[in-house]
Write a protein that holds these residues in place. Structure first.
Motif, PDB file in Angstrom:
ATOM      1  N   GLN A  50       0.821  -1.216   0.000  1.00 55.13           N
ATOM      2  CA  GLN A  50       0.000   0.000   0.000  1.00 55.13           C
ATOM      3  C   GLN A  50       0.847   1.254   0.000  1.00 55.13           C
ATOM      4  O   GLN A  50       0.562   2.214  -0.716  1.00 55.13           O
ATOM      5  N   PHE A  51       1.897   1.223   0.811  1.00 52.01           N
ATOM      6  CA  PHE A  51       2.742   2.411   0.922  1.00 52.01           C
ATOM      7  C   PHE A  51       3.357   2.745  -0.430  1.00 52.01           C
ATOM      8  O   PHE A  51       3.309   3.892  -0.890  1.00 52.01           O
ATOM      9  N   ILE A  54       0.708   4.245  -2.860  1.00 57.69           N
ATOM     10  CA  ILE A  54       0.282   5.631  -2.652  1.00 57.69           C
ATOM     11  C   ILE A  54       1.447   6.586  -2.915  1.00 57.69           C
ATOM     12  O   ILE A  54       1.268   7.665  -3.492  1.00 57.69           O
ATOM     13  N   VAL A  55       2.673   6.165  -2.568  1.00 59.17           N
ATOM     14  CA  VAL A  55       3.820   7.031  -2.832  1.00 59.17           C
ATOM     15  C   VAL A  55       4.056   7.140  -4.330  1.00 59.17           C
ATOM     16  O   VAL A  55       4.398   8.208  -4.851  1.00 59.17           O
ATOM     17  N   VAL A 125       3.084  -2.777   4.756  1.00 64.27           N
ATOM     18  CA  VAL A 125       2.622  -1.765   5.696  1.00 64.27           C
ATOM     19  C   VAL A 125       3.777  -0.832   6.031  1.00 64.27           C
ATOM     20  O   VAL A 125       4.921  -1.273   6.153  1.00 64.27           O
ATOM     21  N   THR A 126       3.444   0.448   6.170  1.00 64.84           N
ATOM     22  CA  THR A 126       4.491   1.465   6.279  1.00 64.84           C
ATOM     23  C   THR A 126       5.486   1.177   7.399  1.00 64.84           C
ATOM     24  O   THR A 126       6.694   1.296   7.209  1.00 64.84           O
TER      25      THR A 126
END
Lengths: 165, 347
Positions: A50-51, A54-55, A125-126
């Motif tokens: 996810q990170f 989005i980045v 996950v971040t």
């Protein structure tokens, strides 16, 4: 379900990537490229990253492509203004592009396909990503940040006006 | 599980309607507040106190003749306002509008989606918001529109950096990127504004710039660019651009409230809820009302500033963004780090 999403995203990515090349108008090319980035971000999401997804959107679609659009709008390129290239340049372009495709197809044809194994589905996950980046891969991470810093300083030096003595 | 989906769908529809209604009445509030500041009466003809004015404006927008300039790029010309509206509506799903709610024997959060990258998602959506303006401005094939579009993109890129750096300090002190958790953390303790006063100030200024609100309304500065990026737009397409701005204002007020002012929490809420003997649902409703009160204050604040300060010059705007806000934001990160280290929170 995931498989259909994958096929849809791949179709979208390849189609819009082709449209980037085939569009006559450079602004359309940039917009198709933005769409390609979104499709790729979707792929990252499917891989639980996810990170990264989005980045990818923030950096590429949100910043870099905006700057591309900015420059293209200022240049205001159109079909009339574009210089017509000589025939041998076009021929050389097609030839080298075809060769690259041949190499890539040959490589991927021979390559083993391995199923995707995720030891830890929470890896994207971040917090986990940060721990890995600053723990296991701290040195490469720092080196790439130094590289970015030097590029930044270089850009500032180039754009700075020379002081007349 | 079925109830879960039904609840989420109801919440999404409610959010959509509330965003539109708030945006509608923001246009009215803007005109009333500007009238107040300039010692005028403002709109007072349609309905009692002019309350039906937004409705009249909406009907006017829909009924007007729609003009698409001949030489413009038709697809992109239509795509521009659509994108502006879509991106404006996208951020609202992450905001926690209230605490827990009990329905059909189950407990739900009054939030459509709680992503663990929520803060980054909000950041991404705001950075995509400029595409509508850029595409619309370019496709109009008008030099004023193009100037507006170019100004918008340069401004967006410049202020995004400072905004991102301000958010980093916030993430450091809260230790999470989920908006639900950020709001929940502020329930008993102090609001984040106490820990991040400088970060809040930077975030607020950047929010003004990202919203293209005065004193940062360079992309549409009507005294030099006619209407900026929406010069060529008419009818509801113009309406969508203007509406998107008001929805953005509503959502960014909600984001500011969630990040720095405790979201749906209010001081002594547990004591008050206990003293009044409220059930969970009633307490949540009270929290939501309080949150909307805070949001309306910030919408008022945005308008207050707009009708008080003159517009920046473009070089001043760039200087403020790059030479003041970014160094200050980096300093803020440094201070946050040092304070956390002294309190032994860096482990």
């Amino acid at each position: 379900m995931t498989q259909y999403v994958f096929y849809f995203l791949s179709f979208l990515a390849i189609l819009s990537a082709l449209m980037v090349v085939f569009s006559k108008n450079p602004i359309h090319s940039v917009l198709y490229l933005v769409l390609t980035f979104f499709a790729i971000a979707g792929h990252y999401l499917l891989l639980n990253a996810q990170f990264l997804a989005i980045v990818h959107i923030v950096v590429y679609a949100g910043a870099i492509m905006v700057l591309f659009l900015y420059v293209l709008m200022l240049l205001n390129l159109n079909v009339d203004a574009e210089p017509v290239k000589k025939n041998w340049v076009k021929f050389a372009g097609v030839l080298s592009g075809g060769l690259l495709m041949l190499t890539l197809v040959a490589t991927f044809h021979k390559a083993e396909t391995m199923p995707l194994i995720q030891d830890n589905p929470e890896i994207g996950v971040t917090a986990n990503l940060g721990k890995i980046l600053f723990g296991e891969f701290a040195l490469p991470f720092e080196i790439s940040s130094v590289l970015l810093l030097s590029a930044m300083i270089g850009a500032i030096m180039l754009s700075k006006k020379e002081v007349k003595k | 599980m079925e109830n879960y989906y039904i609840f989420k769908i109801i919440l999404v529809v409610a959010l959509f309607v509330v965003s539109l209604v708030v945006a509608m009445y923001s246009t009215f509030a803007e005109r009333k507040i500007s009238a107040l500041m300039q010692d005028r009466l403002g709109p007072n003809r349609a309905g009692p106190f002019g309350l039906l004015q937004p409705l009249a404006d909406g009907i006017k927008m829909f009924m007007k003749e729609e003009i698409i300039p001949n030489v413009s790029n038709k697809t992109l010309f239509i795509l521009g306002p659509c994108l502006a509206m879509t991106t404006a509506l996208m951020a609202g799903v992450l905001i926690p509008w209230g605490g827990k709610i009990e329905l059909w024997g189950e407990t739900f959060n009054l939030q459509v989606a709680d992503l663990n990258i929520g803060v980054l998602y909000i950041f991404g959506v705001t950075s995509l918001g400029v595409y509508g303006i850029m595409i619309g401005g370019w496709a109009s094939n008008n030099k004023y529109s193009l100037m507006g579009a170019i100004r918008a993109s340069a401004q967006m890129i410049s202020y995004e950096i400072a905004m991102g750096l301000a958010i980093i300090a916030l993430i450091m002190s809260t230790g999470t990127m989920s908006l639900g958790e950020i709001a929940a953390q502020q329930d008993a303790g102090l609001a984040n504004i106490v820990y991040q006063p400088l970060g809040f100030l930077i975030f607020l200024i950047c929010a003004f710039a990202e919203l293209n609100r005065a004193p940062f309304d360079m992309p549409e500065s009507e005294s030099e660019l006619i209407g900026g990026y929406h010069t060529e737009y008419s009818s509801m397409k113009l309406g969508l651009f203007l509406f998107a701005e008001y929805i953005n204002m509503f959502i960014s007020s909600a984001v500011i409230v969630t990040f720095y002012f405790g979201g749906y929490n209010f001081p002594f809420q547990n004591e008050i809820n206990e003293a009044l003997g409220l059930s969970t649902n009633m307490a949540t409703a009270l929290g939501t009302i309080v949150m909307f009160g805070k949001i309306f204050f910030f919408i008022f604040f945005f308008m207050w500033i707009r009708w008080t300060l003159p517009r920046f010059r473009y070089d001043q705007l760039m200087r403020l963004g790059w030479k003041s806000l970014i160094p200050l934001a980096i300093l803020n990160i440094l201070i946050t780090g040092v304070v956390m280290w002294m309190n032994g929170k860096l482990n």
